[in-house]
Structure formats: C-alpha cells, structure tokens
Write an enzyme that holds these catalytic residues in place. Structure first.
Site, mmCIF file in Angstrom:
data_model
loop_
_atom_site.group_PDB
_atom_site.id
_atom_site.type_symbol
_atom_site.label_atom_id
_atom_site.label_comp_id
_atom_site.label_asym_id
_atom_site.label_seq_id
_atom_site.Cartn_x
_atom_site.Cartn_y
_atom_site.Cartn_z
ATOM 1 N N TYR A 43 1.076 1.497 3.956
ATOM 2 C CA TYR A 43 0.104 1.439 2.869
ATOM 3 C C TYR A 43 -0.753 0.177 2.977
ATOM 4 C CZ TYR A 43 -1.745 1.595 -1.900
ATOM 5 O OH TYR A 43 -2.582 1.630 -2.993
ATOM 6 N N LYS B 119 -4.886 -0.046 3.691
ATOM 7 C CA LYS B 119 -5.808 -0.633 2.714
ATOM 8 C C LYS B 119 -6.546 -1.844 3.290
ATOM 9 C CE LYS B 119 -5.089 2.307 -0.598
ATOM 10 N NZ LYS B 119 -6.149 3.257 -0.988
#
Length: 258
Positions: free
Chosen positions: A153, A157
C-alpha cells in the site's frame, strides 16, 4: 448556482465511505456524476437515490477496456468529462515484507497504482474534448511517510505522487490540472474493518489522542478539499499535494493544560 453546474464528474470507488461522500457532494453542487465501481448493486442504488444527473457504471480499474467503456458511457449520457477522481483503492493485510506474498503485492499495486495510471490515460482525451478539466488522485499519508506492515500500500501511494506530478507537467498546456490528496486515518470501513485476508483493521494500530486535532477524520473532511481542488477556485493549482490528517504526520502534539 453550483460550482459544478453542467460539468461531468467521474468518481472511482464511488460507493465506498469516501467515494459516496464525494459523489453526493459533487451532485449537490450541480454536477452530473458517474459512479464507477465493481459493486454494481450499490452503484445503481446510489444513482437511483440521486436521480437523472447520476449514472452508475461497472468499472474494474485494472482493466483498460473497462476504463474505455466507462468513459464512453459517461460521454454518451452527459458529454465529455470535466473531472476525474481516482478514488478507488484497496489495503493489504498487515504483514512484514518478508512474509508478504507477491500476489498480494501485485494486486495492491494493480488497483492503487496501475488503476490510477489507466484512469488518467482513459480520461485525458475526454477532458481535452471538454476544453480542459481536473484530475484528482486520492493518495494517502502513507505515501509521504512509511507504515510498518503495509509495504504494498505504501509503495503504491508513494508512486501515485510521482505519477501526479508527471501528469501535471504533461497536461498543463491542455488546461488539465492534476493534484493529489493525502488523507490520514478516515473513519470508514476501509479503516474500521479488516482488509481481505486479515483479522485486524487499520484502526487498531492508531489512536488519534496524540494528534494536534485529536479525532479520526471524516469523509466530509476529504470531500471539502476535493471540491476545492476540482473547482475554478483552484485554477492556479497543479502538481500539488494536500495533506488532510489532523496532524498525524506532525508527530505528537503538546497536551493541553486545563
């Protein structure tokens, strides 16, 4: 008069906690809203609630052909896009890097990063036909700092930040602005319910007590910033990053003396 009268806004992940907030707010300010996501029944229900200025389309953001179909459906119903909100995202089960399965890594990056790339690629011709427009990528504070046990994740990002700035440089002369929002810990099922394959929600790892603003965020906190960036009020803003986290990245705040 609303800020988005006669404008067409496509929101991915449009039925989630933040996505539905964004969709309703754009609609309330006059926009034609395209609710894009993989949960068709929830999308249709939200479109029915909002009425004729709302359209639900099924969209797997990792599928380039599905993106083409979604943009085509939006144009056929409402005309060219004015705003794309790349909001769809998923979280990996908490795990250290050494035990993270590559299939998990691939899935998270496919949705959170490649899905954003494909969204920009598919939307740009429509935005050009509109004479310009706005793309807002929903990133995360995890894309500015690290978060243990969430390497896929975090990596995705961080990459969205670079993608945002590159797109802003490429598209500025087409009058297309591209910016990123970095939410902190927002009280939605994304945070309060475990990710697929996990028993522990992200909220278990966080207490807002040390924040300068000692509470979890609400979807409306992100929506208000999104509407600003998508509107003419932000006409001179591109390639920028906006952190909305109540002070999470600042570190512990001083305790208030009673």
């Amino acid at each position: 008069m609303g800020r988005f009268d006669h404008r067409t806004v496509l929101v991915t992940g449009g039925t989630g906690g933040q996505g539905a907030s964004h969709v309703r707010a754009f609609h309330a300010e006059g926009a034609n809203v395209v609710i894009a996501g993989i949960t068709e029944d929830r999308g249709r229900a939200l479109a029915a609630e909002l009425g004729e200025r709302a359209l639900s389309v099924r969209l797997d953001v990792t599928d380039e052909h599905a993106w083409t179909a979604a943009v085509t459906a939006a144009e056929e119903r409402f005309g060219p896009l004015s705003v794309l909100v790349n909001n769809a995202g998923v979280q990996n089960p908490a795990a250290p890097i050494e035990t993270t399965d590559q299939r998990v890594w691939n899935r998270i990056l496919d949705i959170n990063l490649t899905g954003t790339f494909l969204g920009i690629k598919a939307a740009v011709p429509s935005l050009r036909r509109n004479g310009g427009g706005v793309i807002v990528n929903i990133a995360s504070t995890s894309g500015i700092g690290g978060t243990a046990f969430y390497a896929p994740y975090v990596a995705g990002k961080w990459a969205v930040r670079g993608l945002t700035k590159t797109a802003a440089l490429e598209l500025g002369r087409d009058d297309i602005r591209v910016n990123a929002l970095h939410p902190g810990v927002i009280e939605t099922p994304f945070i309060t319910e475990p990710a697929a394959g996990s028993d522990t929600p992200i909220s278990d790892f966080y207490s807002p007590e040390p924040y300068a603003i000692p509470r979890l965020g609400e979807p409306a906190d992100i929506t208000r910033a999104l509407l600003f960036l998508s509107s003419d009020d932000a006409a001179f803003v591109t390639g920028s990053e906006f952190v909305i986290d109540g002070g999470l990245l600042l570190g512990p705040a001083l305790k208030h003396d009673a």
